[in-house]
Motif scaffolding. Sequence first.
Motif, PDB file in Angstrom:
ATOM      1  N   ARG A 146       0.812  -1.227   0.000  1.00  0.00           N
ATOM      2  CA  ARG A 146       0.000   0.000   0.000  1.00  0.00           C
ATOM      3  C   ARG A 146       0.842   1.272   0.000  1.00  0.00           C
ATOM      4  NH1 ARG A 146      -5.622   0.084   2.121  1.00  0.00           N
ATOM      5  NH2 ARG A 146      -6.404  -2.048   2.115  1.00  0.00           N
ATOM      6  N   LEU A 147       1.914   1.326   0.814  1.00  0.00           N
ATOM      7  CA  LEU A 147       2.724   2.554   0.866  1.00  0.00           C
ATOM      8  C   LEU A 147       3.431   2.766  -0.475  1.00  0.00           C
ATOM      9  CD1 LEU A 147       4.795   4.076   3.671  1.00  0.00           C
ATOM     10  CD2 LEU A 147       5.938   3.627   1.502  1.00  0.00           C
ATOM     11  N   ALA A 148       3.945   1.676  -1.051  1.00  0.00           N
ATOM     12  CA  ALA A 148       4.627   1.798  -2.354  1.00  0.00           C
ATOM     13  C   ALA A 148       3.654   2.312  -3.408  1.00  0.00           C
ATOM     14  CB  ALA A 148       5.205   0.446  -2.755  1.00  0.00           C
ATOM     15  N   ALA A 149       2.400   1.865  -3.350  1.00  0.00           N
ATOM     16  CA  ALA A 149       1.395   2.349  -4.315  1.00  0.00           C
ATOM     17  C   ALA A 149       1.191   3.853  -4.149  1.00  0.00           C
ATOM     18  CB  ALA A 149       0.080   1.596  -4.129  1.00  0.00           C
ATOM     19  N   ASP A 209      10.507  -6.663   0.896  1.00  0.00           N
ATOM     20  CA  ASP A 209      10.026  -7.276   2.138  1.00  0.00           C
ATOM     21  C   ASP A 209      10.919  -8.479   2.428  1.00  0.00           C
ATOM     22  OD1 ASP A 209       7.223  -7.003   3.857  1.00  0.00           O
ATOM     23  OD2 ASP A 209       8.085  -9.023   3.949  1.00  0.00           O
ATOM     24  N   GLY A 210      11.034  -8.806   3.713  1.00  0.00           N
ATOM     25  CA  GLY A 210      11.892  -9.915   4.127  1.00  0.00           C
ATOM     26  C   GLY A 210      11.214 -11.273   4.025  1.00  0.00           C
ATOM     27  N   VAL A 211       9.965 -11.289   3.606  1.00  0.00           N
ATOM     28  CA  VAL A 211       9.210 -12.548   3.554  1.00  0.00           C
ATOM     29  C   VAL A 211       8.723 -12.772   2.119  1.00  0.00           C
ATOM     30  CG1 VAL A 211       7.091 -13.656   4.417  1.00  0.00           C
ATOM     31  CG2 VAL A 211       8.580 -12.392   5.985  1.00  0.00           C
ATOM     32  N   ARG A 212       9.146 -13.884   1.531  1.00  0.00           N
ATOM     33  CA  ARG A 212       8.878 -14.084   0.090  1.00  0.00           C
ATOM     34  C   ARG A 212       7.392 -14.104  -0.236  1.00  0.00           C
ATOM     35  NH1 ARG A 212      13.668 -14.983  -2.298  1.00  0.00           N
ATOM     36  NH2 ARG A 212      15.330 -15.683  -0.912  1.00  0.00           N
ATOM     37  N   GLU A 213       6.568 -14.638   0.675  1.00  0.00           N
ATOM     38  CA  GLU A 213       5.120 -14.692   0.409  1.00  0.00           C
ATOM     39  C   GLU A 213       4.538 -13.276   0.345  1.00  0.00           C
ATOM     40  OE1 GLU A 213       6.839 -16.501   2.482  1.00  0.00           O
ATOM     41  OE2 GLU A 213       6.282 -18.612   2.239  1.00  0.00           O
ATOM     42  N   MET A 214       5.058 -12.360   1.184  1.00  0.00           N
ATOM     43  CA  MET A 214       4.604 -10.958   1.145  1.00  0.00           C
ATOM     44  C   MET A 214       5.077 -10.287  -0.146  1.00  0.00           C
ATOM     45  SD  MET A 214       2.661  -9.555   3.396  1.00  0.00           S
ATOM     46  CE  MET A 214       2.160  -9.512   5.110  1.00  0.00           C
ATOM     47  N   VAL A 215       6.305 -10.599  -0.561  1.00  0.00           N
ATOM     48  CA  VAL A 215       6.833 -10.032  -1.813  1.00  0.00           C
ATOM     49  C   VAL A 215       5.897 -10.415  -2.962  1.00  0.00           C
ATOM     50  CG1 VAL A 215       8.765 -10.092  -3.446  1.00  0.00           C
ATOM     51  CG2 VAL A 215       9.211 -10.050  -0.983  1.00  0.00           C
ATOM     52  N   ALA A 216       5.417 -11.653  -2.967  1.00  0.00           N
ATOM     53  CA  ALA A 216       4.521 -12.104  -4.040  1.00  0.00           C
ATOM     54  C   ALA A 216       3.206 -11.320  -4.006  1.00  0.00           C
ATOM     55  CB  ALA A 216       4.257 -13.599  -3.897  1.00  0.00           C
ATOM     56  N   VAL A 217       2.677 -11.070  -2.799  1.00  0.00           N
ATOM     57  CA  VAL A 217       1.424 -10.303  -2.667  1.00  0.00           C
ATOM     58  C   VAL A 217       1.640  -8.877  -3.173  1.00  0.00           C
ATOM     59  CG1 VAL A 217      -0.200  -9.319  -0.985  1.00  0.00           C
ATOM     60  CG2 VAL A 217       0.521 -11.701  -0.775  1.00  0.00           C
ATOM     61  N   ALA A 218       2.750  -8.243  -2.731  1.00  0.00           N
ATOM     62  CA  ALA A 218       3.022  -6.855  -3.136  1.00  0.00           C
ATOM     63  C   ALA A 218       3.258  -6.770  -4.647  1.00  0.00           C
ATOM     64  CB  ALA A 218       4.223  -6.311  -2.368  1.00  0.00           C
ATOM     65  N   ALA A 219       3.948  -7.760  -5.201  1.00  0.00           N
ATOM     66  CA  ALA A 219       4.231  -7.728  -6.646  1.00  0.00           C
ATOM     67  C   ALA A 219       2.926  -7.783  -7.443  1.00  0.00           C
ATOM     68  CB  ALA A 219       5.143  -8.899  -7.025  1.00  0.00           C
ATOM     69  N   ARG A 220       1.954  -8.558  -6.951  1.00  0.00           N
ATOM     70  CA  ARG A 220       0.658  -8.622  -7.643  1.00  0.00           C
ATOM     71  C   ARG A 220      -0.079  -7.283  -7.534  1.00  0.00           C
ATOM     72  NH1 ARG A 220       0.541 -13.895  -5.683  1.00  0.00           N
ATOM     73  NH2 ARG A 220      -0.733 -13.380  -3.874  1.00  0.00           N
ATOM     74  N   ALA A 221       0.090  -6.597  -6.384  1.00  0.00           N
ATOM     75  CA  ALA A 221      -0.616  -5.320  -6.172  1.00  0.00           C
ATOM     76  C   ALA A 221       0.056  -4.162  -6.901  1.00  0.00           C
ATOM     77  CB  ALA A 221      -0.663  -5.009  -4.674  1.00  0.00           C
ATOM     78  N   LEU A 222       1.321  -4.349  -7.309  1.00  0.00           N
ATOM     79  CA  LEU A 222       2.103  -3.243  -7.893  1.00  0.00           C
ATOM     80  C   LEU A 222       2.635  -3.669  -9.268  1.00  0.00           C
ATOM     81  CD1 LEU A 222       4.202  -2.548  -4.656  1.00  0.00           C
ATOM     82  CD2 LEU A 222       2.327  -1.108  -5.506  1.00  0.00           C
ATOM     83  N   PRO A 223       1.737  -3.900 -10.229  1.00  0.00           N
ATOM     84  CA  PRO A 223       2.209  -4.406 -11.517  1.00  0.00           C
ATOM     85  C   PRO A 223       3.204  -3.433 -12.154  1.00  0.00           C
ATOM     86  CG  PRO A 223      -0.136  -3.817 -11.610  1.00  0.00           C
ATOM     87  CD  PRO A 223       0.283  -3.688 -10.193  1.00  0.00           C
ATOM     88  N   GLY A 224       4.324  -3.969 -12.608  1.00  0.00           N
ATOM     89  CA  GLY A 224       5.316  -3.119 -13.279  1.00  0.00           C
ATOM     90  C   GLY A 224       6.301  -2.469 -12.331  1.00  0.00           C
ATOM     91  N   ALA A 225       6.043  -2.518 -10.995  1.00  0.00           N
ATOM     92  CA  ALA A 225       6.965  -1.875 -10.044  1.00  0.00           C
ATOM     93  C   ALA A 225       8.091  -2.847  -9.689  1.00  0.00           C
ATOM     94  CB  ALA A 225       6.206  -1.486  -8.780  1.00  0.00           C
ATOM     95  N   ARG A 226       9.197  -2.323  -9.121  1.00  0.00           N
ATOM     96  CA  ARG A 226      10.298  -3.194  -8.666  1.00  0.00           C
ATOM     97  C   ARG A 226       9.975  -3.662  -7.251  1.00  0.00           C
ATOM     98  NH1 ARG A 226      16.107  -0.905  -8.898  1.00  0.00           N
ATOM     99  NH2 ARG A 226      16.638  -3.045  -8.369  1.00  0.00           N
ATOM    100  N   VAL A 227       9.693  -4.923  -7.106  1.00  0.00           N
ATOM    101  CA  VAL A 227       9.368  -5.501  -5.795  1.00  0.00           C
ATOM    102  C   VAL A 227      10.338  -6.660  -5.572  1.00  0.00           C
ATOM    103  CG1 VAL A 227       7.570  -6.464  -4.322  1.00  0.00           C
ATOM    104  CG2 VAL A 227       6.938  -4.927  -6.187  1.00  0.00           C
TER     105      VAL A 227
END
Length: 283
Positions: free
Chosen positions: A57-60, A73-91
């Motif tokens: 959310r903050l990155a958005a 993020d330090g947790v790969r499962e969270m990185v996957a969630v953030a990457a889906r929420a931020l298409p095209g961003a560097r996550v």
Amino acid sequence: MSTTDFAEFERSGWARRSGTYDGGFGAMTAGLHEALLDAAGVARGTRLLEVGCGSGRLAAAALARRAEVVATDGVREMVAVAARALPGARVLHAELPGLPFADGEFDAAVGAFVINHVPDPAAAVRELAQVVRPGGRVVLSCWDTLARNRAQGVFFDAVAAAGATPPADLPGTSPFARHATPSDFAALLAEAGLTDVRVEQVGWTHRVDPGQWWRDVLAGTVLTSSLIEGQDAGTVARIRAAYDGLVAAYAAGDGSVALPVAALLAVGTRAADGEMTGRQQGS
Ligand SMILES: C[S@@+](CC[C@H](N)C(=O)[O-])C[C@H]1O[C@@H](n2cnc3c(N)ncnc32)[C@H](O)[C@@H]1O
């Protein structure tokens, strides 16, 4: 509990919460995101590092300001969630401490409610101070006391009122706990070599259905939820009854509750080249 065990407790806890964090607890923490971006001076073109980005959310919000964002993020499962929420961003996956970035690579670094989850807060702040350029800002937040931060305080009070004891395998406290006052948080940043350090007490209101907030906290926190989930059914029922009584004090008149949320917002600046920091001067 050793720092290795604490890191693993956090890692596995956040992995378990990655799919359910965003809509509930994540929506509440987002109440501070614009203030954090303002404190970091994020605007068009700012090269921003976010650590502990959670669901993104903050990155958005930073991308909406046209910043160049690297969300980690330090947790790969969270990185996957953030990457889906931020298409095209560097996550990216990056754990604190242990950031894979060059000295001075960013204009600013922000971490919303992550420093209270890292195993070595002093090392983490030193790294953040290193990856921003001279003159760049490091901005971090943590929760204020449970007496002020009632959105979480009601859960701890309910556990105490129910006479429940913490499950034996839980960390009693986090390595950050001793830094969670305005003066100690400021000292943590100053000891990492940051200058112009200030820590503000900030607050907002989270308006929510009380039954929903119970579910949000159980599905969106690690330590607080473990405190309740580790109890037998009868104890959980007593905690819930105590919670219902405590939260009723914040009734907003339409079935929802208006819960006070309180946090500490810390800002420090990397000294310009040649400038002596308080630490270097021995103060
Ligand atoms: C309370 S959530 C905050 C998420 C987001 N910043 C927000 O404001 O909603 C804490 C986040 O820190 C991450 N985290 C925990 N330990 C970490 C560590 N050592 N390094 C980086 N991220 C970590 C978790 O995976 C989780 O996404």
